[in-house]
Write a protein that holds these residues in place. Structure first.
Motif, PDB file in Angstrom:
ATOM      1  N   ASP A   1       0.123  -0.919  -4.349  1.00 44.92           N
ATOM      2  CA  ASP A   1       1.362  -0.562  -5.047  1.00 44.92           C
ATOM      3  C   ASP A   1       1.194  -0.566  -6.560  1.00 44.92           C
ATOM      4  O   ASP A   1       1.670   0.329  -7.260  1.00 44.92           O
ATOM      5  CB  ASP A   1       2.482  -1.545  -4.676  1.00 44.92           C
ATOM      6  CG  ASP A   1       2.856  -1.455  -3.198  1.00 44.92           C
ATOM      7  OD1 ASP A   1       1.970  -1.164  -2.376  1.00 44.92           O
ATOM      8  OD2 ASP A   1       4.029  -1.669  -2.880  1.00 44.92           O
TER       9      ASP A   1
ATOM     10  N   MET B   1       0.838  -1.208   0.000  1.00 35.61           N
ATOM     11  CA  MET B   1       0.000   0.000   0.000  1.00 35.61           C
ATOM     12  C   MET B   1       0.874   1.259   0.000  1.00 35.61           C
ATOM     13  O   MET B   1       1.932   1.289   0.638  1.00 35.61           O
ATOM     14  CB  MET B   1      -0.893   0.031   1.247  1.00 35.61           C
ATOM     15  CG  MET B   1      -2.009  -0.991   1.261  1.00 35.61           C
ATOM     16  SD  MET B   1      -3.366  -0.619   0.121  1.00 35.61           S
ATOM     17  CE  MET B   1      -4.027   0.880   0.826  1.00 35.61           C
ATOM     18  N   LYS B   2       0.397   2.264  -0.677  1.00 33.91           N
ATOM     19  CA  LYS B   2       1.047   3.564  -0.647  1.00 33.91           C
ATOM     20  C   LYS B   2      -0.010   4.612  -0.313  1.00 33.91           C
ATOM     21  O   LYS B   2      -1.203   4.406  -0.567  1.00 33.91           O
ATOM     22  CB  LYS B   2       1.650   3.919  -2.020  1.00 33.91           C
ATOM     23  CG  LYS B   2       2.657   2.921  -2.543  1.00 33.91           C
ATOM     24  CD  LYS B   2       3.907   2.849  -1.713  1.00 33.91           C
ATOM     25  CE  LYS B   2       4.843   1.752  -2.233  1.00 33.91           C
ATOM     26  NZ  LYS B   2       5.754   1.262  -1.212  1.00 33.91           N
TER      27      LYS B   2
END
Ligand code: NI
Ligand code: NI
Ligand code: NI
Lengths: 109, 109, 109
Positions: free
Chosen positions: B50, B1-2
């Motif tokens: 991502d 995750m970003k």
């Protein structure tokens, strides 16, 4: 690149803004409220190169650091005369909470 | 995750919101103010997997990228007639500043 | 240190604030709006030591987790009588989206 998030008292926000502009440091401001302190505060998001982190932290510290301030007595108009203090008192003002976060990408479109 | 943090001009915020919704990308919006630009802007916080980072960046770029726009002349009502320009002028509008931050945990309760 | 960013429904924000204060956890609140949900929400930024992350997440979960709630029927004043439901209905309320981000430096000035 790093993201600096600085939460400062509203009364110090203008001075910090002006000092950042003078130093050509771009910041985005959010109006926020604190948990313990009921009063409003201002959160600055500052994206900055790694080698400038220390100088931005120095600017935040100089503009906002916690300090004692003399507060003039307020006349107890409609207030509680028992708690009226007829001379200036020292109160703690200012202070900043600052986080430095890693950034993986930075873009300007 | 970003975590993608995109700071965009207010005038582009609606178009970006709608494009994100159309692409089923969840975003949280903050009303913010800039440092250099006095004008208001909107900050989007977008948590994303991502492998979707690039497509979210592409959406932000397409909705917000800096561009020239013709602005109609404004009649100098009560203003400075000396600086009045009687024909449309090109001004730069839009633009986005975007940060991608790492996320260690993501939860939905 | 970690930065916990929790986006919660406005209706749960007060309960979460009070529970955080009771547990001496400092939080900064932002007024935000969602992408899908049109309604307002509140974003909490919480800087916390690594070993307290789990207990803060537990507090957010307990204060905000998605749940069913009975909503009393609203009389169709000036509304669409066809869609009027004359008995309480269960709707989903609450819910929180939570991100945990790494922090490289933390300062208090
Ligand atoms: Ni870097
Ligand atoms: Ni990831
Ligand atoms: Ni840590």
């Amino acid at each position: 690149m790093k993201m600096i998030i600085a939460i400062v008292q509203d009364q110090d926000a203008n001075r910090l803004s002006q000092t950042l502009v003078k130093n050509k440091i771009q910041a985005t401001k959010l109006s926020t409220t604190g948990g313990f302190l009921r009063s409003g505060n201002t959160t600055f998001m500052i994206g900055t190169e790694d080698e400038k982190v220390d100088s931005v932290l120095e600017i935040v510290k100089n503009s906002c650091k916690s300090r004692q301030q003399l507060v003039a007595p307020v006349s107890p108009m409609g207030g509680n005369a028992d708690s009226y203090v007829p001379y200036p008192v020292e109160v703690e003002v200012g202070g900043a909470t600052v986080f430095v976060l890693p950034i993986e990408q930075f873009h300007h479109f």
